[in-house]
Enzyme design. Structure first.
Site, PDB file in Angstrom:
ATOM      1  N   GLY A  45      -3.914  -5.750  -3.166  1.00  0.00           N
ATOM      2  CA  GLY A  45      -3.660  -6.872  -2.269  1.00  0.00           C
ATOM      3  C   GLY A  45      -2.311  -6.826  -1.584  1.00  0.00           C
TER       4      GLY A  45
ATOM      5  N   GLY B  68      -1.010  -7.770 -10.425  1.00  0.00           N
ATOM      6  CA  GLY B  68      -0.578  -6.725 -11.342  1.00  0.00           C
ATOM      7  C   GLY B  68      -0.236  -5.504 -10.512  1.00  0.00           C
TER       8      GLY B  68
ATOM      9  N   GLY C 255      -0.220  -4.097  -1.586  1.00  0.00           N
ATOM     10  CA  GLY C 255      -0.103  -2.783  -0.950  1.00  0.00           C
ATOM     11  C   GLY C 255      -0.780  -2.714   0.404  1.00  0.00           C
TER      12      GLY C 255
ATOM     13  N   GLY D 241      -0.593  -5.444  -6.541  1.00  0.00           N
ATOM     14  CA  GLY D 241      -1.266  -6.726  -6.416  1.00  0.00           C
ATOM     15  C   GLY D 241      -0.565  -7.707  -7.319  1.00  0.00           C
TER      16      GLY D 241
ATOM     17  N   HIS E 170      -5.235   0.028 -14.324  1.00  0.00           N
ATOM     18  CA  HIS E 170      -5.641   0.122 -12.911  1.00  0.00           C
ATOM     19  C   HIS E 170      -6.279   1.472 -12.613  1.00  0.00           C
ATOM     20  CE1 HIS E 170      -2.305  -3.007 -12.073  1.00  0.00           C
ATOM     21  NE2 HIS E 170      -3.474  -3.628 -12.031  1.00  0.00           N
TER      22      HIS E 170
ATOM     23  N   LYS F 132     -15.235 -11.095  -9.066  1.00  0.00           N
ATOM     24  CA  LYS F 132     -15.773 -10.541  -7.826  1.00  0.00           C
ATOM     25  C   LYS F 132     -17.083  -9.838  -8.121  1.00  0.00           C
ATOM     26  CE  LYS F 132     -11.101  -9.747  -6.049  1.00  0.00           C
ATOM     27  NZ  LYS F 132     -10.112  -8.717  -5.617  1.00  0.00           N
TER      28      LYS F 132
ATOM     29  N   GLU G 230     -12.561  -0.500  -6.084  1.00  0.00           N
ATOM     30  CA  GLU G 230     -12.947  -0.308  -7.483  1.00  0.00           C
ATOM     31  C   GLU G 230     -14.450  -0.421  -7.655  1.00  0.00           C
ATOM     32  OE1 GLU G 230      -9.206  -2.282  -9.870  1.00  0.00           O
ATOM     33  OE2 GLU G 230     -10.348  -3.524  -8.489  1.00  0.00           O
TER      34      GLU G 230
END
Length: 374
Positions: A307, A189, A309, A187, A161, A25, A361
């Site tokens: 994602g 993870g 959550g 997500g 994270h 991304k 992030e």
């Protein structure tokens, strides 16, 4: 809406590079943390097509001057506890950490090199998912294993994270004033963090990103004795165990799918593998949330991000249904209506507040990069 960061760490545009195991991304953020341009690339075996990456970076650079590149790196090990300006020596030391994060570290290093080739001379800042947890108290980071392992091999709990947990916990404090915050980054993870006054005091992942929650393809915590038994009694090799625990476990091992949407659809059928898988997921999520609240001596705010959550209302309501003893309760209508951004979904009268916060992030990375290079 997310608040901007104008005046924090300078007035430079930052190209944020967030490389994962299946995607890269790219976000170009201005000094107010507004996204000037964005591009997502698919990654095969951890790396996007170099030509496609080059074109994407060049296109983003047309939207504004790139003064700094900020890179998400999963593992900083015991040395990198804060963002760092990347040079050849730093790259070499990061490569040494690949065995600790085999799904993500190689992808970050490849993206670091590929973006640098397109933007030579632009300062590169590595921001680590482990940094936010680097100052957890000794009782939270120490494994009860032989002292020689801790002293000679550096065995300890690192946590991951951290960029997401740092942003989500700070945003929650801004919105609520709460001091004791549990952030659930869910997500592919997944991990939770206990955050007091902006400082991580405990988290669910450990030496590697394998400990803790049930994840898309990763097992989360399992009995180490089980792994020893599989080696000594069934002859599985370390390589076979690694592949199974990282790539064929979690929801994939439980239901044959890593897609939470598919799991939720199937969970409506009583007695289905998906129903069991979702129950296992919620059981672990509730237990880990309670453990994080215990580390904080209570709970002011519970945050869902990432994602799953953000996009899976049944996960949020299912978790809350088992956390009433902590004061958690969600408003069903608000929970179901969430469509992005930051939203409070607390039920009327609930002592603990519950929020859904958009994972950003990129903002955390951009701010850290500007602060390092004012």
């Amino acid at each position: 809406m997310n608040e901007g960061g104008a005046g924090i760490g300078g007035d430079r545009n930052v190209l944020v590079v967030n490389a994962g195991s299946s995607s890269v991304k790219l976000r170009l953020l201005d000094p107010g943390d507004q996204v000037l341009a964005a591009h997502n690339l698919r990654a095969v075996a951890g790396s996007p097509d170099p030509g496609e990456l080059e074109r994407a970076v060049e296109n983003l650079a047309h939207a504004g001057e790139v003064a700094i590149t900020g890179h998400r790196v999963v593992h900083g090990g015991p040395v990198f506890t804060d963002p760092v300006l990347v040079d050849e020596e730093v790259e070499r030391r990061l490569r040494e950490l690949v065995p600790l994060a085999p799904l993500h570290q190689p992808a970050a290093l490849t993206a670091l090199a590929d973006v640098s080739a397109v933007l030579p001379g632009v300062p590169r800042v590595a921001c680590f998912d482990t940094s936010f947890h680097a100052r957890m108290p000794p009782e939270a980071v120490t494994y009860p294993v032989p002292a020689s392992w801790r002293e000679e091999y550096g065995v300890r709990r690192y946590g991951f994270h951290g960029l997401s947990h740092a942003y989500a916990s700070r945003r929650a404090a801004e919105l609520t004033g709460g001091r004791r915050v549990v952030t659930a980054h869910l997500g592919s993870g997944a991990s939770l963090a206990a955050v007091r006054d902006g400082v991580s005091v405990d988290t669910t992942m450990g030496f590697t990103p394998l400990e803790g929650m049930v994840m898309a393809t990763r097992s989360g915590t399992v009995d180490p004795g089980l792994l020893l038994w599989l080696q000594t009694e069934r002859g599985l090799t370390a390589e076979e165990l690694t592949d199974a625990l990282f790539h064929r476990s979690g929801m994939t091992g439980l239901v044959g799918s890593a897609d939470m949407r598919s799991v939720l659809d199937g969970a409506r059928r009583e007695g289905s593998p998906e129903a069991l898988g979702f129950a296992v997921y919620l059981h672990r999520l509730r237990a880990e949330t309670a453990a994080m609240a215990a580390a904080l001596d209570g709970l002011d705010v519970l945050v869902f991000t990432g994602g799953v959550g953000e996009r899976a209302a049944p996960v949020r309501s299912g978790a809350a249904a088992g956390l009433g003893f902590l004061g958690v309760a969600v408003d069903d209508d608000l929970n179901a209506s969430y469509a992005g951004g930051d939203l409070e979904i607390t039920a009327a009268g609930a002592p603990a507040r519950t929020l859904v916060i958009e994972a950003r992030e990129d903002i955390e990375i951009a701010r850290a990069a500007r602060a390092l290079l004012p």
